[in-house]
Design an enzyme around this catalytic site. Sequence first.
Site, mmCIF file in Angstrom:
data_model
loop_
_atom_site.group_PDB
_atom_site.id
_atom_site.type_symbol
_atom_site.label_atom_id
_atom_site.label_comp_id
_atom_site.label_asym_id
_atom_site.label_seq_id
_atom_site.Cartn_x
_atom_site.Cartn_y
_atom_site.Cartn_z
ATOM 1 N N ASP A 187 9.123 2.439 1.594
ATOM 2 C CA ASP A 187 7.985 3.223 2.065
ATOM 3 C C ASP A 187 7.843 2.943 3.562
ATOM 4 O O ASP A 187 7.331 1.908 3.971
ATOM 5 C CB ASP A 187 6.726 2.818 1.284
ATOM 6 C CG ASP A 187 5.469 3.546 1.779
ATOM 7 O OD1 ASP A 187 5.517 4.148 2.868
ATOM 8 O OD2 ASP A 187 4.450 3.488 1.072
ATOM 9 N N LYS A 212 2.471 9.802 8.152
ATOM 10 C CA LYS A 212 1.746 9.347 9.348
ATOM 11 C C LYS A 212 2.312 9.939 10.645
ATOM 12 O O LYS A 212 1.972 11.042 10.990
ATOM 13 C CB LYS A 212 1.686 7.811 9.383
ATOM 14 C CG LYS A 212 0.771 7.252 8.294
ATOM 15 C CD LYS A 212 0.008 6.009 8.675
ATOM 16 C CE LYS A 212 -1.132 5.743 7.699
ATOM 17 N NZ LYS A 212 -0.780 5.001 6.508
ATOM 18 N N PHE A 229 0.855 -1.195 0.000
ATOM 19 C CA PHE A 229 0.000 0.000 0.000
ATOM 20 C C PHE A 229 0.883 1.235 0.000
ATOM 21 O O PHE A 229 1.740 1.397 0.863
ATOM 22 C CB PHE A 229 -0.937 0.027 1.214
ATOM 23 C CG PHE A 229 -1.901 1.170 1.147
ATOM 24 C CD1 PHE A 229 -3.077 1.056 0.408
ATOM 25 C CD2 PHE A 229 -1.629 2.376 1.774
ATOM 26 C CE1 PHE A 229 -3.961 2.123 0.303
ATOM 27 C CE2 PHE A 229 -2.518 3.454 1.666
ATOM 28 C CZ PHE A 229 -3.681 3.321 0.940
HETATM 29 C C1 LIG Z 1 -0.948 5.311 5.032
HETATM 30 C C2 LIG Z 1 0.096 4.911 4.082
HETATM 31 C C3 LIG Z 1 0.341 5.647 2.907
HETATM 32 C C4 LIG Z 1 -0.512 6.812 2.498
HETATM 33 O O1 LIG Z 1 -0.400 7.883 3.366
HETATM 34 P P1 LIG Z 1 -1.396 9.141 3.245
HETATM 35 O O2 LIG Z 1 -0.861 10.116 4.229
HETATM 36 O O3 LIG Z 1 -2.771 8.627 3.586
HETATM 37 O O4 LIG Z 1 -1.339 9.620 1.855
HETATM 38 C C5 LIG Z 1 1.400 5.256 2.109
HETATM 39 N N1 LIG Z 1 2.164 4.208 2.437
HETATM 40 C C6 LIG Z 1 1.963 3.490 3.550
HETATM 41 C C7 LIG Z 1 2.871 2.347 3.869
HETATM 42 C C8 LIG Z 1 0.912 3.794 4.405
HETATM 43 O O5 LIG Z 1 0.689 3.061 5.494
#
Ligand SMILES: *Cc1c(COP(=O)(O)O)cnc(C)c1O
Length: 401
Positions: free
Chosen positions: A225, A254, A140
Amino acid sequence: MPTAVGLSSAETVALFKQHVIANYNRYPVNLVRGEGSLVWDSEGNRYLDFFPGWGCNLLGHCPPKVVAAVQEQVATLIHVPNTWHMDVQGRWAQVINERSFGGQAFFCNSGTEANEAAIKIARLHSPKGKYKIITFTGGFHGRTMGSVTATAQPKYHDGIEPMLPGFVYAPFGDLEATRELVDDETCAIMIEPIQGEGGVRIPPAGFLQGLRDLCNERGLLLMFDEVQTGCGRTGDWFAYQKFGVTPDVMTLAKAVCGGIAGGALIAKREIAPALRPGMHAATFGGNPIAARAGIATFETIEEENLLDNAKQLGELFRRRLTKLQQQCDLIKEVRVAGVMIGVELSVDGNPAVQACLERKLLINCTQGKTIRLLPAMNLPEEQAEEGCDILADVLQKLPRS
Ligand SMILES: *Cc1c(COP(=O)(O)O)cnc(C)c1O
């Protein structure tokens, strides 16, 4: 104007029904106040929050140092554009870089934006004609068109095609399959070191190192990420440190500002110049409020020794949940990395979320069957036990279907 709107939960639900797009499934509860790992609704109910701020509130609700820093900053300088220098933004970058791999930062406001910047830097850094990025099934990376294309989950693509060209999906954990997908047009591999939304999936031993070696061999960028895993969540500053595998590019969001909106891309110093003037920007990126909140977040973690605390809390959850697993045959697997916790069930987990809500414990379910907990790294032990008691009771009473 009153400082709070002062509506009941029912009135708030009605207001949303009329005026807010229903793109989220929301609980019919109006949350109005938070402190540490507790939140209260407008009816005065107290909830124990094992999923504060969807993982953003890594220090719980309204951490005092972050609150104080933001209050001071908002009365001093709210926003100036990135055509100026701001000492607070520079210091924030320094704070992150000194705790990671000594790179350079680009700031934005969210995880998906950080990953868009990563996609761009990978393409900009690579020779012409190299543009493909390999990502992993179940991953994700966010919701904007680049990041959602990087997200190898068909359910998030349904109806918004065509997706962005240049993404190739490899099975998570399969090094040989990944190797076979590399061709002369590949420029990077992008992966969460532990999949979050994908169900707290920890890669098999050696997988991330294998990707590092593959990237070195083929001249690809390795991009982690760490939007969910970063900033202390797993008991290390960044999850890559836990695996001993350093990426070339890392993305954060986050928890990076302790609950205030913020995001960052960190690139090794030799790669960073690829994001040259004019090629990328974020109007609010690195603004003074986010910067002060970010600095205060990292300082709090350090001063209160919260990395160790996250590890200890992780052991508490592991102990409680593996014990529960022996008593409850619905639990297939327990996966723990600091305060990033997944409990994979053999049945739908949503009734458990509902039952916990009724018992005033806030948890999450992802991928249908995995209970996900992202508690604050300063969650008091008594509250950890209290929540585990509720969760144990709920899971043991869950209907088997
Ligand atoms: C939540 C999340 C995102 C997206 O972050 P947003 O601030 O909602 O755009 C991207 N990568 C990972 C691993 C996430 O958990």
